[in-house]
Motif scaffolding. Sequence first.
Motif, PDB file in Angstrom:
ATOM      1  N   ASP A 163      48.008  34.464  24.435  1.00  0.00           N
ATOM      2  CA  ASP A 163      47.009  35.499  24.227  1.00  0.00           C
ATOM      3  C   ASP A 163      45.613  34.971  24.569  1.00  0.00           C
ATOM      4  N   GLY A 164      45.327  33.727  24.124  1.00  0.00           N
ATOM      5  CA  GLY A 164      44.018  33.132  24.409  1.00  0.00           C
ATOM      6  C   GLY A 164      43.794  32.966  25.899  1.00  0.00           C
ATOM      7  N   ILE A 165      44.829  32.502  26.601  1.00  0.00           N
ATOM      8  CA  ILE A 165      44.691  32.282  28.050  1.00  0.00           C
ATOM      9  C   ILE A 165      44.472  33.598  28.772  1.00  0.00           C
ATOM     10  N   VAL A 166      45.265  34.614  28.405  1.00  0.00           N
ATOM     11  CA  VAL A 166      45.138  35.909  29.079  1.00  0.00           C
ATOM     12  C   VAL A 166      43.767  36.527  28.791  1.00  0.00           C
ATOM     13  N   ASP A 167      43.279  36.331  27.562  1.00  0.00           N
ATOM     14  CA  ASP A 167      41.940  36.836  27.241  1.00  0.00           C
ATOM     15  C   ASP A 167      40.889  36.239  28.169  1.00  0.00           C
ATOM     16  N   SER A 168      41.043  34.941  28.471  1.00  0.00           N
ATOM     17  CA  SER A 168      40.052  34.293  29.331  1.00  0.00           C
ATOM     18  C   SER A 168      40.110  34.864  30.753  1.00  0.00           C
ATOM     19  N   TYR A 169      41.244  35.469  31.124  1.00  0.00           N
ATOM     20  CA  TYR A 169      41.336  36.115  32.440  1.00  0.00           C
ATOM     21  C   TYR A 169      40.307  37.245  32.552  1.00  0.00           C
ATOM     22  N   PHE A 170      40.118  37.950  31.439  1.00  0.00           N
ATOM     23  CA  PHE A 170      39.185  39.080  31.470  1.00  0.00           C
ATOM     24  C   PHE A 170      37.761  38.622  31.803  1.00  0.00           C
ATOM     25  N   ASP A 171      37.402  37.404  31.312  1.00  0.00           N
ATOM     26  CA  ASP A 171      36.070  36.872  31.633  1.00  0.00           C
ATOM     27  C   ASP A 171      35.932  36.670  33.135  1.00  0.00           C
ATOM     28  N   VAL A 172      36.981  36.147  33.743  1.00  0.00           N
ATOM     29  CA  VAL A 172      36.942  35.918  35.188  1.00  0.00           C
ATOM     30  C   VAL A 172      36.752  37.243  35.921  1.00  0.00           C
ATOM     31  N   LEU A 173      37.505  38.256  35.502  1.00  0.00           N
ATOM     32  CA  LEU A 173      37.379  39.566  36.154  1.00  0.00           C
ATOM     33  C   LEU A 173      35.978  40.139  35.974  1.00  0.00           C
ATOM     34  N   ASP A 174      35.366  39.874  34.815  1.00  0.00           N
ATOM     35  CA  ASP A 174      33.992  40.339  34.591  1.00  0.00           C
ATOM     36  C   ASP A 174      33.048  39.716  35.613  1.00  0.00           C
ATOM     37  N   LEU A 175      33.219  38.409  35.854  1.00  0.00           N
ATOM     38  CA  LEU A 175      32.386  37.728  36.842  1.00  0.00           C
ATOM     39  C   LEU A 175      32.577  38.339  38.223  1.00  0.00           C
ATOM     40  N   ILE A 176      33.837  38.600  38.552  1.00  0.00           N
ATOM     41  CA  ILE A 176      34.115  39.197  39.862  1.00  0.00           C
ATOM     42  C   ILE A 176      33.473  40.569  39.950  1.00  0.00           C
ATOM     43  N   GLU A 177      33.509  41.304  38.855  1.00  0.00           N
ATOM     44  CA  GLU A 177      32.892  42.636  38.858  1.00  0.00           C
ATOM     45  C   GLU A 177      31.395  42.527  39.164  1.00  0.00           C
ATOM     46  N   ASP A 178      30.727  41.544  38.552  1.00  0.00           N
ATOM     47  CA  ASP A 178      29.299  41.328  38.835  1.00  0.00           C
ATOM     48  C   ASP A 178      29.076  41.124  40.320  1.00  0.00           C
ATOM     49  N   ARG A 179      29.919  40.317  40.910  1.00  0.00           N
ATOM     50  CA  ARG A 179      29.762  40.036  42.333  1.00  0.00           C
ATOM     51  C   ARG A 179      29.939  41.279  43.186  1.00  0.00           C
ATOM     52  N   ILE A 180      30.910  42.089  42.785  1.00  0.00           N
ATOM     53  CA  ILE A 180      31.141  43.324  43.539  1.00  0.00           C
ATOM     54  C   ILE A 180      29.894  44.196  43.478  1.00  0.00           C
ATOM     55  N   GLU A 181      29.274  44.245  42.312  1.00  0.00           N
ATOM     56  CA  GLU A 181      28.062  45.052  42.192  1.00  0.00           C
ATOM     57  C   GLU A 181      26.949  44.519  43.088  1.00  0.00           C
ATOM     58  N   GLU A 182      26.782  43.202  43.092  1.00  0.00           N
ATOM     59  CA  GLU A 182      25.802  42.587  44.001  1.00  0.00           C
ATOM     60  C   GLU A 182      26.071  43.022  45.443  1.00  0.00           C
ATOM     61  N   VAL A 183      27.330  42.898  45.808  1.00  0.00           N
ATOM     62  CA  VAL A 183      27.729  43.190  47.178  1.00  0.00           C
ATOM     63  C   VAL A 183      27.509  44.664  47.514  1.00  0.00           C
ATOM     64  N   GLU A 184      27.814  45.536  46.538  1.00  0.00           N
ATOM     65  CA  GLU A 184      27.637  46.970  46.770  1.00  0.00           C
ATOM     66  C   GLU A 184      26.182  47.322  47.043  1.00  0.00           C
ATOM     67  N   ASP A 185      25.262  46.606  46.382  1.00  0.00           N
ATOM     68  CA  ASP A 185      23.848  46.844  46.650  1.00  0.00           C
ATOM     69  C   ASP A 185      23.467  46.352  48.039  1.00  0.00           C
ATOM     70  N   ALA A 186      24.064  45.236  48.429  1.00  0.00           N
ATOM     71  CA  ALA A 186      23.672  44.595  49.692  1.00  0.00           C
ATOM     72  C   ALA A 186      24.108  45.401  50.924  1.00  0.00           C
ATOM     73  N   VAL A 187      25.268  46.037  50.854  1.00  0.00           N
ATOM     74  CA  VAL A 187      25.842  46.639  52.066  1.00  0.00           C
ATOM     75  C   VAL A 187      24.963  47.697  52.717  1.00  0.00           C
ATOM     76  N   ILE A 188      24.176  48.389  51.918  1.00  0.00           N
ATOM     77  CA  ILE A 188      23.393  49.483  52.500  1.00  0.00           C
ATOM     78  C   ILE A 188      22.135  48.951  53.169  1.00  0.00           C
ATOM     79  N   THR A 189      21.560  47.896  52.586  1.00  0.00           N
ATOM     80  CA  THR A 189      20.291  47.406  53.126  1.00  0.00           C
ATOM     81  C   THR A 189      20.453  46.311  54.170  1.00  0.00           C
ATOM     82  N   GLU A 190      21.389  45.415  53.971  1.00  0.00           N
ATOM     83  CA  GLU A 190      21.484  44.270  54.872  1.00  0.00           C
ATOM     84  C   GLU A 190      22.753  44.311  55.715  1.00  0.00           C
TER      85      GLU A 190
END
Lengths: 326, 326, 326, 326, 326
Positions: free
Chosen positions: A146-173
Amino acid sequence: MTVESLAFSDETVETFRDMETARAEPGSVWVRATGATPVELERVAEEFGIHHLSVEDIRNGVRPKTEEFEGYTFVLLKTAGLARGDTTFQGEIRAESVGLFVGEDWLVTLSEHDIDAVERIWRAALDGDRRILGRGADFTAYRICDGIVDSYFDVLDLIEDRIEEVEDAVITETDIETLESINSVRRELLSFRKLAWPTREAVGYLARGDPEEVRPETEKYFRDVYDHLVQLVDLTETYRDLASGARDIYLNSLSVSTNEVMKKLTVVATIVLPLTFVVGLYGMNFADSPYNMPELGWTYGYPAVMLGMLLVTVVLVVYFRQEGWL
Amino acid sequence: MTVESLAFSDETVETFRDMETARAEPGSVWVRATGATPVELERVAEEFGIHHLSVEDIRNGVRPKTEEFEGYTFVLLKTAGLARGDTTFQGEIRAESVGLFVGEDWLVTLSEHDIDAVERIWRAALDGDRRILGRGADFTAYRICDGIVDSYFDVLDLIEDRIEEVEDAVITETDIETLESINSVRRELLSFRKLAWPTREAVGYLARGDPEEVRPETEKYFRDVYDHLVQLVDLTETYRDLASGARDIYLNSLSVSTNEVMKKLTVVATIVLPLTFVVGLYGMNFADSPYNMPELGWTYGYPAVMLGMLLVTVVLVVYFRQEGWL
Amino acid sequence: MTVESLAFSDETVETFRDMETARAEPGSVWVRATGATPVELERVAEEFGIHHLSVEDIRNGVRPKTEEFEGYTFVLLKTAGLARGDTTFQGEIRAESVGLFVGEDWLVTLSEHDIDAVERIWRAALDGDRRILGRGADFTAYRICDGIVDSYFDVLDLIEDRIEEVEDAVITETDIETLESINSVRRELLSFRKLAWPTREAVGYLARGDPEEVRPETEKYFRDVYDHLVQLVDLTETYRDLASGARDIYLNSLSVSTNEVMKKLTVVATIVLPLTFVVGLYGMNFADSPYNMPELGWTYGYPAVMLGMLLVTVVLVVYFRQEGWL
Amino acid sequence: MTVESLAFSDETVETFRDMETARAEPGSVWVRATGATPVELERVAEEFGIHHLSVEDIRNGVRPKTEEFEGYTFVLLKTAGLARGDTTFQGEIRAESVGLFVGEDWLVTLSEHDIDAVERIWRAALDGDRRILGRGADFTAYRICDGIVDSYFDVLDLIEDRIEEVEDAVITETDIETLESINSVRRELLSFRKLAWPTREAVGYLARGDPEEVRPETEKYFRDVYDHLVQLVDLTETYRDLASGARDIYLNSLSVSTNEVMKKLTVVATIVLPLTFVVGLYGMNFADSPYNMPELGWTYGYPAVMLGMLLVTVVLVVYFRQEGWL
Amino acid sequence: MTVESLAFSDETVETFRDMETARAEPGSVWVRATGATPVELERVAEEFGIHHLSVEDIRNGVRPKTEEFEGYTFVLLKTAGLARGDTTFQGEIRAESVGLFVGEDWLVTLSEHDIDAVERIWRAALDGDRRILGRGADFTAYRICDGIVDSYFDVLDLIEDRIEEVEDAVITETDIETLESINSVRRELLSFRKLAWPTREAVGYLARGDPEEVRPETEKYFRDVYDHLVQLVDLTETYRDLASGARDIYLNSLSVSTNEVMKKLTVVATIVLPLTFVVGLYGMNFADSPYNMPELGWTYGYPAVMLGMLLVTVVLVVYFRQEGWL
């Protein structure tokens, strides 16, 4: 670096340097080996009858799985962490193997480095956590999963942040770096999915309660972890779709840009080229004759031509405006 | 070219020219036929009751598989090597068939050419390797499988190198050769996957312990090889994704390049065309009249026009800079 | 056009005009009906208890399959041939249906036209081929299956040739015809796969030995045909990938070409337009004044301007060379 | 905020503040907890022997599922609503979890907020709806499932409207916003499918009648809900295809536009550039000589040149018209 | 609008207004209800014990399926027709639901409108068709299924015609309408596949002979319909591939066109711009000096320049011809 033992029953918990003494205690025993030497591993394996292939699997980092052996069930899991270079994404998930050997009244955990989730449960056990004492080896194994799987969610959160960064970038750059970021996020997601899928399978095997070391009342808890993993896989798919969408928009921005550049060029050429023709016209050197460019002799010839050219320009500009080219 | 026999028991190992004598010895016998003549093959097949269709399968190079026959289990595997032309990648995996016939106390290996993995285990047996003597025919078969699968990892390493080369090339070089390299890497991966998948299936069959020639204690070892194959297939998928990403970036570099070329053309046209119009303007031959181009008569007419054009140029250059077109 | 009968035992083979007499002979009987009339078909069906739906299936050309009926097993196969128009590929596989009705000691083959594979085996039987006589109806059926599947390889060879043609074309010719050839090859492969897949299934059914008309010793042979079909499907996938790769390169060649055309245009415009501006400049008609274009009065004015323009041209050419635009 | 109880038999229906009293009544009892406090939840769970993991599942919003526990069947469903930002689509489905615990003669529904479908059935029960009274707990559960699935159709209707909007936009507006709308619709559909798929599975489990709390006569009704879900999934696929089609047309409009811009530019350049050359020609300053531009000395030189240029222009315009470039 | 009854035995066939009387007759009874009122439906359902959910399924138009109920098997099929707007394709299949309730000695068919296939069989029955009389309810159901599936082939033929139209259009017309036609054909195929797939499943269920109302001798006939459906699905895939190919060629025609437009523009610019520079050159106003443009003073200066320009033009035209740009 060390092999530590912990015996716990319904009420008491105690640590031992020595596995054998710990095992002699009533209740369950948990042996945790972190970065143990080959000799130490050999001793642990002998004490609990662990097959040497399982130990090698942990070192080789094969994909997560659950395997039943005589006398114990072997669960191989992996922690997930984002590998990050200095300035750019790496597009890879850093994974650490943890082996859980679940016997009837014993649990052995094996890993090369300290694993957060294992460490936390170990301390909770020492603190006499009611959700470990008196719950047996299989339940403790569940807590770690359970502890290990919970830590997976943190990783996905980080990836989500990156996707948001990327989504902002695609229109301007519209440079290549943006595409590379998108690709690296997609790779991380792929890499993550490759972790989550077999883990889901491995935990699903425990949830179905096939191994006899997992008691019926613990199955439900593994089913809960299983549901979390299903949710993780779902999220991964959603993020993959977001990343694909960002990529589409990126590629399209470029086409839109090229289209607009072309329109501008056409506007400039359509306006200026005819004007240049006109001024060239009145630069011709025809002999004086009443039929040869009489305009040149007019008193207001020049203003008339200038006015004509201005008119043409204004008409074209208005036209291109209406067409949305300007 | 030869058929060699080897009898091994718990303690001793001995080679024989003659199959029948070897079989008479206590313990297990391993007959290795490399590039044997039809007559020799016939004799081996007769001695061990091997079906002639299996022998043909090895020659025809059908895909890896495990098949049970009466009295023995037939495992067909393939080695993998990268075919390399003089200057370009070939996009193909060179595969060599090896047949393993596993009987209760005998093992026959058949191949047209020398196979590294087989050769190595043969020599280890002669050297009295403890992991062959006293382990039986099925364990020796496992050792060979393991060796072949290990060599797959070397092939994947080579492919990885190529992907890295290609990844560097896509950003700088937008010629057709780069795309062809990417395509050839993708083909190699496809071709490799076609090798790894059925091999995984064939070994999985042994790992599940269905054939009675595979003893329960050997199953675990085949399961280990199976896990390696799963890992290989996983890696293949990852590399395929990397290659696809490289292809995307390549195709995109081209679009970015076209976009930039267009921008440059537009900049040049937008700056130079209007200037040409202006100089054409003052080349017109209008008759002298106070309304016809009085500028031409000015003492500082020329410097004024030059200054005006310079100003326009500077303004346009600054504008295009800001827009990122220059 | 005819219905022929053939009775064969371990040693003898004989043809009969009459089915009933042939059946009375000891051993097995093979009735071959090629383009038989409805009346003839009716008689054959009645003699062997063949269901009329199976006969209709052959006429309707449904996909290959194996079906068990009471007293016999019905195998529907299809031959493959490349349909070729006068000048262009058709993108289609011409398929001819053959029905095999396998009874315990009889075999009926049904087709509308002469089938090569059937014809060949028939003649081999008449010649007393040892691999037919004394081998029974199921083995003869295997021989026919094997012959048909072998002919599939010829078709794939033809397709391979076309792919090679197409691969050469994609780099040099970027017209629509090339794309149409690629598409037609892909269609042929698709069409071929649609033939190979159900055939694989149909033969797989026989290989598993479910129908009781297939004796255990014949199963192995059908398994062999099955392996060939697996290989065929594999090859089809590989060729499909090659065709896709060719298509990618084709589409990309076009983009590269457009990119290069644009570069050339930009080079021409960037070099010539400024020069045109310069010569336009010195064509202006400003009044004589020490500030108005004094260059025009210089003795070496013209050579100086020419030299200046030459210099600019050389610099630009060198620059574009370096950038790879020329 | 509240926990309400309702006891219903064949003829009567009555609400109770108190669960225990309600349960003591003959017939079935339905306890509805909406936004209940942990303490309240604890009491409900204890009264009916509900496992605390199921309660957590509802809070965590795991995907829809059916799970059998001892004494009851747990069905987790989700309502669907379109999240809508102020001006733009969000591309997300807002989902609310509802837990249904179906016992032999009791039903507990759990949710954090008021759920329309639950509310409606509750009121129908109070009004003595013949399709609830005397139909048991499983049938009431079916009614709620049916209501939730019905509301899915409303969501799909909304999405359909958006697709129609988008389909109109793609032909006229080639800006990035249109692509973003398409992407957001596709995301909504994906998100919706992720809801519908596991719901289908969960209801399918009930329809197959595995849980013993679902009586045979109720199975048919769940099968009906299942069929609706299949229809929903089908519709989702159709809409996905429509959205993909819209995206294709959008991307293509852009290419068509660029193509047309290029054609216009080429037309302008092809007509005006040669004319500019001609007028430049007659602006050359060659010395008087019978061989140097005699046209300049002609009486009708200028009209002749003008006529010639007009002719060329007309010819080119007609040509480009025919080619469809104008 | 009506409910009609028909009783048929081995030899006789008779119609009745009244279901009950018809049922009393020896042999089988077929009740056909077309657009029946709720009251009529209620009576039919009661007479044969038909579940009201099945009746609702027909009205709701859920996907084709086979369901077993106590005493009868329910088969829901759909007819297919192409919806055609006034001038454009609609991209949709018009489907009409037909319900077949197959009892041991009775058959009820239910539909809202007249169904061709049902009508035809009904009339055949009245005409004493030997393939209905004495064949039982299940065989009559097979006849109806067969008729409906046959009509699917007509729909596919229509779609094939459209694909051919579209294939001709893609090479010549690169406007958006062509793409929309392709998309609508693809949608029709998708929509058709959604009809054919579940129908295949539904008929497959009958072909496997699970429902006891289907006698073993009728199974074979359903298997035949099943084979037709497999063929239909195959054809659908082929047509989808054709449509995709047409789309590829369409998109590519556009790229080829843009490429060619660019080439033409470049040719025009490359030829005309340098010439314009040359004529501009000789329009410069340099002071008389032996070094300033001595060419202007030559007697044959003009013809020489003209010749030079002609030469350059000819060389460039020949070059571009060779390169295939003209």
